[in-house]
Design an enzyme around this catalytic site. Structure first.
Site, PDB file in Angstrom:
ATOM      1  N   HIS A 123       0.833  -1.188   0.000  1.00 36.71           N
ATOM      2  CA  HIS A 123       0.000   0.000   0.000  1.00 36.71           C
ATOM      3  C   HIS A 123       0.879   1.254   0.000  1.00 36.71           C
ATOM      4  CE1 HIS A 123       0.832  -0.684   4.281  1.00 36.71           C
ATOM      5  NE2 HIS A 123       0.348   0.501   4.585  1.00 36.71           N
ATOM      6  N   GLY A 157      -4.752   3.757   0.231  1.00 40.29           N
ATOM      7  CA  GLY A 157      -4.891   5.105   0.762  1.00 40.29           C
ATOM      8  C   GLY A 157      -4.854   6.206  -0.275  1.00 40.29           C
TER       9      GLY A 157
END
Length: 204
Positions: A123, A157
């Site tokens: 991520h 994110g």
């Protein structure tokens, strides 16, 4: 693949998700059905529901389940570390798109092969689904993109405000979950992502 928007299911696919998809599918490039806890029968039922909702299966990528992707004539499959080898998948089913999830440069090097169509890497930023885990960051994303030849879809994110930095680092697109599913206005969220992907790309 440049500037693509991939939407990932969050493991709790429901009628609410379907209602959102029916409103936004024309503005996304691919929908990844990533429901690890569901059986083959449950996954097929979801795909049947997508079909009834006029969501084109050529936009649907199935996580891990090559058999279901082929049987239902979906766009392709997203492979994980525990999935069948990409070389075998390509040899057996040359017609489907093959994505591979990676989390490091070392994994990217191993996956950098002609039998894979794209990588999903993350991520990148702090994410609701990765609480407490250190994000990779844009610098590491760029290091991978500069090293390999495969298209990279960044995940983790990525808000509309952060999307431009990811694309400018060389990513071919972004993948999102909570940024759409948990948005107050999912239609507006997709529109905002699409605007950045269209206007924020810097040619490499």
């Amino acid at each position: 693949m440049n500037g693509q928007l991939h939407l990932i299911s969050d493991g709790n696919f429901s009628k609410q998700h379907l209602n959102i998809l029916m409103k936004i599918h024309s503005a996304i490039d691919y929908f990844h059905l990533r429901e690890k806890k569901k059986s083959a029968g449950e996954l097929i039922e979801i795909i049947n529901v997508l079909e009834k909702g006029n969501i084109p299966l050529h936009k649907v990528i199935i996580n891990d389940r090559i058999d279901i992707s082929v049987m239902k004539k979906c766009a392709g499959v997203q492979l994980a570390y525990h999935s069948a080898p990409s070389t075998l998948v390509r040899k057996s089913f040359p017609e489907i798109m093959i994505g591979q999830s990676i989390h490091s440069l070392e994994e990217a090097k191993k996956a950098n092969a002609k039998d894979i169509d794209f990588l999903v890497y993350g991520h990148i930023f702090e994410s609701r689904s990765k609480v407490g885990k250190t994000p990779k960051g844009v610098y590491e994303l760029k290091s991978i993109i500069d090293y390999i030849s495969l298209p990279v879809i960044a995940i983790g994110g990525i808000t509309p405000e952060r999307a431009e930095a990811v694309i400018n680092a060389g990513a071919e697109g972004i993948a999102v979950m909570s940024g759409v599913w948990q948005a107050d206005d999912p239609v507006k969220a997709v529109r905002d992502y699409r605007k950045v992907l269209k206007e924020g790309i810097i040619e490499r």
